[in-house]
Design an enzyme around this catalytic site. Structure first.
Site, PDB file in Angstrom:
ATOM      1  CG  HIS A  53      -5.053  27.394 -34.002  1.00 55.78           C
ATOM      2  ND1 HIS A  53      -6.189  28.066 -33.584  1.00 55.78           N
ATOM      3  CD2 HIS A  53      -4.056  28.305 -34.017  1.00 55.78           C
ATOM      4  CE1 HIS A  53      -5.877  29.332 -33.368  1.00 55.78           C
ATOM      5  NE2 HIS A  53      -4.587  29.505 -33.639  1.00 55.78           N
ATOM      6  NE  ARG A  92      -6.589  -9.646  -1.766  1.00 54.36           N
ATOM      7  CZ  ARG A  92      -6.808  -8.871  -0.713  1.00 54.36           C
ATOM      8  NH1 ARG A  92      -6.465  -9.272   0.502  1.00 54.36           N
ATOM      9  NH2 ARG A  92      -7.326  -7.681  -0.872  1.00 54.36           N
ATOM     10  CE1 TYR A 107      14.056  31.100 -14.676  1.00 59.73           C
ATOM     11  CE2 TYR A 107      16.071  31.844 -13.610  1.00 59.73           C
ATOM     12  CZ  TYR A 107      15.297  31.694 -14.754  1.00 59.73           C
ATOM     13  OH  TYR A 107      15.765  32.123 -15.964  1.00 59.73           O
ATOM     14  NE  ARG A 130      -6.763   0.791  -2.679  1.00 60.47           N
ATOM     15  CZ  ARG A 130      -7.129  -0.008  -3.679  1.00 60.47           C
ATOM     16  NH1 ARG A 130      -6.232  -0.706  -4.310  1.00 60.47           N
ATOM     17  NH2 ARG A 130      -8.383  -0.095  -4.041  1.00 60.47           N
ATOM     18  N   GLY A 145      -7.589  -2.000 -10.375  1.00 62.13           N
ATOM     19  CA  GLY A 145      -8.285  -2.730 -11.434  1.00 62.13           C
ATOM     20  C   GLY A 145      -7.367  -3.338 -12.480  1.00 62.13           C
ATOM     21  CB  THR A 182      15.025  21.138 -20.936  1.00 59.96           C
ATOM     22  OG1 THR A 182      13.766  21.698 -20.586  1.00 59.96           O
ATOM     23  CG2 THR A 182      16.026  21.450 -19.852  1.00 59.96           C
ATOM     24  CB  CYS A 184      12.779  28.874 -20.007  1.00 63.18           C
ATOM     25  SG  CYS A 184      13.928  28.733 -21.378  1.00 63.18           S
ATOM     26  CB  SER A 236      17.422  30.473 -19.362  1.00 62.62           C
ATOM     27  OG  SER A 236      16.148  29.884 -19.374  1.00 62.62           O
ATOM     28  CG  MET A 260      -2.406  -7.356 -12.731  1.00 58.14           C
ATOM     29  SD  MET A 260      -0.768  -7.301 -12.108  1.00 58.14           S
ATOM     30  CE  MET A 260      -0.571  -5.569 -11.881  1.00 58.14           C
ATOM     31  CE  LYS A 282      -4.589  -6.025  -3.327  1.00 57.02           C
ATOM     32  NZ  LYS A 282      -5.042  -6.776  -4.512  1.00 57.02           N
TER      33      LYS A 282
HETATM   34  P1  ADP Z   1      -8.135  -5.443  -6.088  1.00 58.25           P
HETATM   35  O1  ADP Z   1      -6.673  -5.206  -6.082  1.00 58.25           O
HETATM   36  O2  ADP Z   1      -8.727  -5.414  -7.444  1.00 58.25           O
HETATM   37  O3  ADP Z   1      -8.843  -4.588  -5.092  1.00 58.25           O
HETATM   38  P2  ADP Z   1      -8.231  -7.584  -4.187  1.00 58.25           P
HETATM   39  O4  ADP Z   1      -7.055  -8.494  -4.147  1.00 58.25           O
HETATM   40  O5  ADP Z   1      -8.303  -6.576  -3.139  1.00 58.25           O
HETATM   41  O6  ADP Z   1      -8.333  -6.961  -5.635  1.00 58.25           O
HETATM   42  O7  ADP Z   1      -9.513  -8.504  -4.137  1.00 58.25           O
HETATM   43  C1  ADP Z   1     -10.783  -8.009  -4.424  1.00 58.25           C
HETATM   44  C2  ADP Z   1     -11.752  -8.399  -3.378  1.00 58.25           C
HETATM   45  O8  ADP Z   1     -11.761  -9.796  -3.203  1.00 58.25           O
HETATM   46  C3  ADP Z   1     -11.458  -7.871  -1.993  1.00 58.25           C
HETATM   47  O9  ADP Z   1     -11.937  -6.593  -1.830  1.00 58.25           O
HETATM   48  C4  ADP Z   1     -12.222  -8.839  -1.119  1.00 58.25           C
HETATM   49  O10 ADP Z   1     -13.560  -8.454  -1.030  1.00 58.25           O
HETATM   50  C5  ADP Z   1     -12.109 -10.117  -1.867  1.00 58.25           C
HETATM   51  N1  ADP Z   1     -11.085 -10.958  -1.245  1.00 58.25           N
HETATM   52  C6  ADP Z   1      -9.765 -11.008  -1.519  1.00 58.25           C
HETATM   53  N2  ADP Z   1      -9.147 -11.887  -0.714  1.00 58.25           N
HETATM   54  C7  ADP Z   1     -10.090 -12.403   0.093  1.00 58.25           C
HETATM   55  C8  ADP Z   1     -10.079 -13.358   1.165  1.00 58.25           C
HETATM   56  N3  ADP Z   1      -8.956 -13.947   1.553  1.00 58.25           N
HETATM   57  N4  ADP Z   1     -11.243 -13.623   1.762  1.00 58.25           N
HETATM   58  C9  ADP Z   1     -12.384 -13.013   1.350  1.00 58.25           C
HETATM   59  N5  ADP Z   1     -12.469 -12.119   0.372  1.00 58.25           N
HETATM   60  C10 ADP Z   1     -11.332 -11.815  -0.266  1.00 58.25           C
HETATM   61 MG    MG Z   2      -8.764  -4.581  -3.236  1.00 60.69          MG
HETATM   62 MG    MG Z   3     -10.322  -5.074  -8.747  1.00 56.78          MG
END
Ligand code: ADP
Ligand code: MG
Ligand code: MG
Length: 876
Positions: free
Chosen positions: A454, A92, A850, A336, A101, A766, A830, A763, A103, A22
């Protein structure tokens, strides 16, 4: 002093290791001049330090964070904690590989009672200010202090009920202000301390929480499933807030540059006005499709579409983007490479080559080899599936989708299939007698049994869909029906099962067959052009062999002859052979087996049409074949003219304490050379017959298993060549054959130079090499491994993915030693690892010729081999 913190403007897209995905992409978008709210990234090294320092943020790192917070204040012209001009930030997480999802993010950090009050005044929008505040308290409590989300959501629901409204947008400033108070009270009640009002304390609390979340249970499990090492750590991004929740001219959304389900090359996504953060995906209100943004805010749409296009071209991959609109102005918050279905992955890769965006080498890197599995089996038609609701769920034991009429016995399933019906075989559990029924069925469902039952193992081998262990199903086999709750399903009723999810549906859901043509065919064609490592298959029957050839197998790397012995009509002769008291009796039993084996091999040679076939001589511990049941014992004793007591004595004598280390492999051929003699005869005669009949040039490869010393191989090889040469000479047909060995005992790897004097090919087995190299019993190690994962002694199953540092080095050593003695020695693998992408890359690098894997993994191995080669080409 070591640098732990980077402004977005100091980083770039190549700094994933340090800044996380990110952070690196926020930096890259900043460099591309895109509208990104500015901020800084605390590096993954800081996370590693945090753990090294005993879960503490060291003073020098804290100092740097505050130094960069100052720089942010200069850039934004706002001040952290200043009620009159507050800088609010998001905190973030972001690791090197995206962990969706895993963290959670904290928004609006920097607010407290004082700041929010003046923020309400400055913005002239108290509703927005208090909405931001209550969101902050909620997220902070959840992420930092792990006070469950649930309590806060309950409070919101109560508030809505009290006001008689449905949507969160219908709550006004006063309601939200009250909610913020309630949230703080909840926090205090749960934790016994006040909600932190000092923004600096909030910030450090949030940073620590992100570091901690790297080691939460969800993250650990996700990493293990996806081979992400725990040593990587996560970065933390601190970013100036922009607000999608100021009112109707603001909003937030997510979009992909192409459709992630189908690959369709058009913008695809959703947005929600007057919303923040993950409201779009959380299902709070129904979002609008991205196309509608064209009408709502045409200029913003055009700007966004242009940015999306630029990002896709820049990264040369489909992008998954997050954005926010604040009062009509667009901000980019994330990009991403997007996750996608297998079907979409193929279409996107192929389209991008056609669009001139990617070379073929680049394109084949865009599909995860393991994803291909989904394309090799029938699937439910996406439209038909939408309307269906599962009635129960079992284990996703073998992938694919099946729909058919229910039958409860193998024989009835076979009969129904012969009459042109589609069949789902439903059993309490399956046993070897069910195999024909399983083969005739579209799918198999069992009530009992796990992923290695099975039913599961056999179905996977066949490529037949299987849902195992549907514990909620009440079977009545006698009256031929089963119950799920109060729903009754009788023989002949339709059900649909999904072996990829474990879902079971009543009635018919349309399926679409697997297809290797179109995009798939073109894509795999490129993979084959690029790769240098050949891909063979492990197959014991013509049916498997033909399937594997359709999947692109270039030969059979492993035919396990013992599998041919297990069949019902043969097992008797095999048992006779084993319990024979002398060579004469044994030869008589072997005589019965010879024509059967010869027939099997003829079938295989025909199916493979002249491609190489490696046949392994009898390998398993003998006792596996022995009769266990009293009835069987009596029958065999009768047939062999011996007393039941005598036979029982023989069975007892064959007992071994460590069968895996016992009387198996080449040891069988040493103690009973006549077994090797018979097998040689069967192989060579079959090859001669097929050569005569078809004119195909057949060169069988005979493989002696479990060799640890050159002298063992020499002894068995003598038996083989003596027998084979005699047969060939008598036949008058010209025929070459190879004799080689498995390298699966560590001693064989260490003395591979000596063994290569006799072996014409190696062959690598492993599975056994891992078993004996680690001293782990493959069948029992599960429990130990779980403890090892927990205690961080190991991160993954060495039987699934080769241990490259240890067992892999044994392989590498054997390759080098073998080549020294015999430069043109043929080298393959194999074991199960032949179908594991990471292992395949390793085998490519150390110069094997192979890999060989089960039929359904052949396409996966082809792609993995191509990727291993493409990586070298692209890095040049
Ligand atoms: P995840 O990794 O779960 O996608 P993010 O860090 O991308 O979490 O944050 C989730 C959401 O929070 C982002 O999609 C965005 O909508 C909102 N967000 C994060 N940072 C900001 C920011 N600086 N300003 C406004 N919205 C933010
Ligand atoms: Mg995000
Ligand atoms: Mg999320």
């Amino acid at each position: 002093m070591h640098k732990y913190v980077y402004l977005f403007s100091e980083g770039n897209g190549n700094m994933r290791e340090l800044l996380g995905g990110k952070g690196a992409n926020l930096a890259e978008m900043t460099n591309l001049g895109m509208p990104v709210p500015q901020g800084f990234t605390i590096s993954t090294e800081a996370c590693t330090r945090y753990y090294e320092d005993g879960e503490k943020i060291a003073q020098d790192i804290e100092d740097q964070i505050y130094e960069y917070l100052k720089k942010m204040e200069e850039i934004t012209g706002k001040k952290f904690g200043d009620p009159h001009n507050p800088l609010l930030v998001s905190v973030r997480s972001g690791s090197r590989a995206s962990m969706p999802g895993m963290m959670d993010t904290i928004l609006n950090l920097g607010l407290n009672d004082e700041v929010v009050e003046s923020f309400a005044k400055i913005t002239g929008n108290p509703r927005f200010a208090y909405d931001s505040y209550r969101r902050f308290i909620q997220m902070y409590s959840d992420v930092v202090m792990e006070v469950g989300k649930k309590y806060f959501e309950e409070l919101i629901d109560e508030m809505k009920a009290e006001k008689g409204v449905k949507l969160d947008t219908e709550l006004d400033a006063d309601d939200l202000k009250k909610l913020a108070e309630q949230f703080k009270d909840e926090y205090k009640a749960k934790l016994g301390v006040d909600f932190p009002s000092d923004p600096r304390e909030q910030l450090m609390g949030a940073v620590k929480a992100v570091f901690r979340s790297w080691n939460n249970q969800r993250a650990i499990v996700y990493r293990r499933m996806n081979d992400i090492p725990s040593s990587w750590g996560t970065a933390v991004n601190v970013q100036a807030m922009v607000f999608g929740n100021t009112g109707d001219e603001s909003g937030t959304g997510v979009a992909f540059t192409r459709n992630p389900a189908t690959g369709d090359p058009h913008l695809y996504g959703e947005f929600l006005m007057n919303a923040q953060g993950e409201d779009v995906v959380a299902g709070i209100r129904t979002p609008q499709s991205i196309d509608q943004l064209k009408e709502v805010m045409p200029e913003v749409y055009d700007q966004f579409a242009a940015i999306a296009d630029k990002l896709e071209k820049h990264y040369k991959d489909m992008q998954d983007m997050e954005f926010t609109i604040e009062k009509g102005k667009l901000y980019m918050l994330q990009t991403r490479n997007g996750k996608r279905t297998a079907q979409a992955a193929l279409k996107i890769a192929v389209d991008m080559v056609d669009e001139g965006m990617l070379t073929k080498e680049e394109a084949i890197m865009k599909v995860e080899p393991k994803q291909l599995d989904a394309l090799l089996h029938p699937q439910f038609d996406a439209e038909s599936l939408k309307a269906a609701i599962p009635v129960t769920k079992g284990l996703p034991a073998s992938p694919g989708a099946a729909c058919g009429k229910v039958y409860f016995t193998a024989a009835e399933a076979v009969a129904a299939a012969e009459n042109g019906n589609k069949v789902v075989l439903v059993r309490l559990e399956t046993s070897p007698e069910d195999i024909e029924g399983m083969a005739a069925a579209q799918g198999v469902m069992t009530v009992r049994g796990g992923m290695t039952s099975h039913a599961a193992v056999v179905a996977r081998g066949m490529g037949t869909c299987c849902v195992a262990g549907c514990g909620e199903v009440k079977m009545n086999e006698e009256e031929k029906y089963f119950l799920i709750g109060d729903k009754k399903v009788c023989e002949g009723d339709y059900i649909s099962i999904d072996g990829s999810t474990g879902n079971v549906y009543l009635g018919e859901i349309k399926t679409v067959p697997a297809s290797m043509t179109g995009d798939f065919g073109r894509f795999m064609g490129w993979a084959d052009e690029i790769r240098t490592l050949k891909v063979c298959t492990n197959a014991d029957t013509p049916r498997d062999a033909e399937q594997a050839v359709r999947f692109g197998a270039e030969g059979i790397g492993l035919c396990r002859t013992e599998h041919m012995f297990f069949e019902a009509d043969r097992i008797k002769a095999v048992r006779e052979m084993i319990v024979s008291k002398n060579e004469e009796q044994r030869r008589k039993a072997l005589e019965k087996l010879l024509p059967m084996q010869r027939g099997d091999f003829e079938g295989l040679f025909m199916a493979m049409g002249g491609r190489p076939v490696t046949i392994r001589f009898l390998d398993p511990p003998l006792h596996e074949f022995l009769p266990q049941e009293e009835g069987d014992i009596i029958e065999i004793a009768g047939e062999m003219n011996m007393s039941v007591a005598d036979l029982k004595q023989i069975i007892a004598d064959l007992h071994e304490f460590n069968p895996m280390l016992g009387h198996r492999g080449c040891r069988l051929a040493v103690t009973y050379p006549e077994i090797a003699e018979m097998q040689t005869r069967a192989v060579i005669e079959a090859a001669i017959n097929v050569k005569k009949a078809t004119g195909l040039d057949i060169e069988p490869e005979i493989m002696i298993p479990l060799v640890g010393m050159v002298n063992e191989l020499k002894f068995v090889k003598n038996v083989v060549t003596k027998t084979a040469d005699e047969i060939i000479a008598q036949s008058g047909v010209e025929m070459k054959y190879l004799v080689g060995t498995m390298i699966e005992i560590p001693r064989a790897a260490v003395t591979a130079d000596e063994i290569a004097q006799e072996a014409e090919f190696f062959s690598f087995g492993t599975n056994d090499l891992t078993q004996m190299g680690f001293g782990f019993s493959r069948d029992d190690v599960g429990k130990i491994l779980n403890a090892y994962y927990d205690k961080k002694i190991m991160e993954r199953d060495p039987f699934a993915s080769l241990d490259q540092d240890g067992i892999g080095q044994l392989v590498k050593m054997a390759v080098e030693k073998g080549k020294k003695t015999r430069p043109d020695i043929k080298l393959g693998v194999c074991g199960e690892h032949g179908g594991d992408p990471a292992s395949v890359e390793f085998f490519h690098k150390i110069g094997l010729n192979y890999v060989s894997c089960s039929p359904y993994r052949v396409p996966i191995a082809r792609l993995a081999a191509a990727q291993a080669r493409a990586k070298e080409l692209l890095n040049k």
